[in-house]
Enzyme design. Structure first.
Site, PDB file in Angstrom:
ATOM      1  CB  CYS A 174      31.011  38.904  71.239  1.00  0.00           C
ATOM      2  SG  CYS A 174      31.881  40.486  71.240  1.00  0.00           S
TER       3      CYS A 174
ATOM      4  CB  CYS B 258      30.649  43.499  73.397  1.00  0.00           C
ATOM      5  SG  CYS B 258      30.942  44.094  71.711  1.00  0.00           S
TER       6      CYS B 258
ATOM      7  CB  CYS C 155      28.250  40.478  69.093  1.00  0.00           C
ATOM      8  SG  CYS C 155      28.379  41.671  70.451  1.00  0.00           S
TER       9      CYS C 155
ATOM     10  CB  CYS D 181      30.334  44.155  68.038  1.00  0.00           C
ATOM     11  SG  CYS D 181      31.355  42.676  68.194  1.00  0.00           S
TER      12      CYS D 181
ATOM     13  CD  GLU E 263      19.798  51.780  69.802  1.00  0.00           C
ATOM     14  OE1 GLU E 263      20.711  52.600  69.965  1.00  0.00           O
ATOM     15  OE2 GLU E 263      19.566  51.255  68.693  1.00  0.00           O
TER      16      GLU E 263
HETATM   17 ZN    ZN Z   1      23.620  50.316  67.126  1.00  0.00          ZN
HETATM   18 ZN    ZN Z   2      30.627  42.167  70.374  1.00  0.00          ZN
END
Ligand code: ZN
Ligand code: ZN
Length: 185
Positions: A171, A174, A152, A147, A137
């Site tokens: 990942c 991200c 991830c 993603c 969050e």
């Molecule tokens: Zn979410």
């Molecule tokens: Zn990701």
């Protein structure tokens, strides 16, 4: 402006409704070890949770809106923690809720608890899932979308099995978009 451009100096965990205080403190300690901003449990009065019509569940968006309406310090993020089962009209339930670029997040422990599925208590597993969900969050708060990579932490989880599969790390893609305060240690 979202949290990605803001220097976040502290994350506050606010228990909403009945919640084991020791568990809240444990989550704050674990989260402090994971992210680069210190995290602590705070007290505060919140409005009574609103129930979704015809459902024995709390309206997640109403609770999140109440959290976001609280006056808070500029460099502080607020995470509401609750044992209530939370949902939004279009989903049977949600584990948590946050707006991309918002200033607060909401996480429910109800369906992260093995006891919900008739399994024996496992405080370590519950705490790990909860910290993962809080971090997910916070990723939204830092403006990250979901993603497509199922392993991830920013992938969408519609079941507790998926929460366990997506694990605890972002990942590479991200990770590159995370603000410094959210880079996992
Ligand atoms: Zn979410
Ligand atoms: Zn990701």
């Amino acid at each position: 402006m979202g949290a990605e451009g803001v220097r976040v100096e502290e994350v506050h965990l606010l228990p909403l409704g009945p919640l084991d205080h020791g568990l809240a403190e444990e989550l704050a300690a674990r989260l402090s070890r994971r992210v680069s901003a210190p995290c602590r449990v705070v007290d505060g009065r919140m409005p009574e949770p609103v129930r979704l019509p015809e459902r024995d569940q709390v309206d997640a968006d109403a609770l999140l809106a109440a959290l976001e309406a609280r006056p808070t310090a500029k460099n502080m993020l607020l995470v509401g923690l609750t044992a209530y089962d939370i949902a939004v009209p279009i989903f049977t339930f949600v584990f948590g809720r946050a707006r991309q670029g918002g200033r607060a997040a909401l996480v429910s422990l109800a369906r992260l608890d093995p006891g919900f599925y008739g399994l024996p208590p496992d405080p370590g597993l519950l705490a790990r899932r909860a910290v993962d969900e809080i971090t997910h969050e916070l990723g939204h708060v830092a403006s990250l979308p979901h993603c497509p990579d199922a392993s991830c932490l920013m992938s969408f989880a519609g079941s507790v099995e998926r929460v366990d599969v997506r694990g605890s790390t972002f990942c590479g893609r991200c990770h590159d978009h995370l603000p410094r305060w959210l880079r996992l240690r």
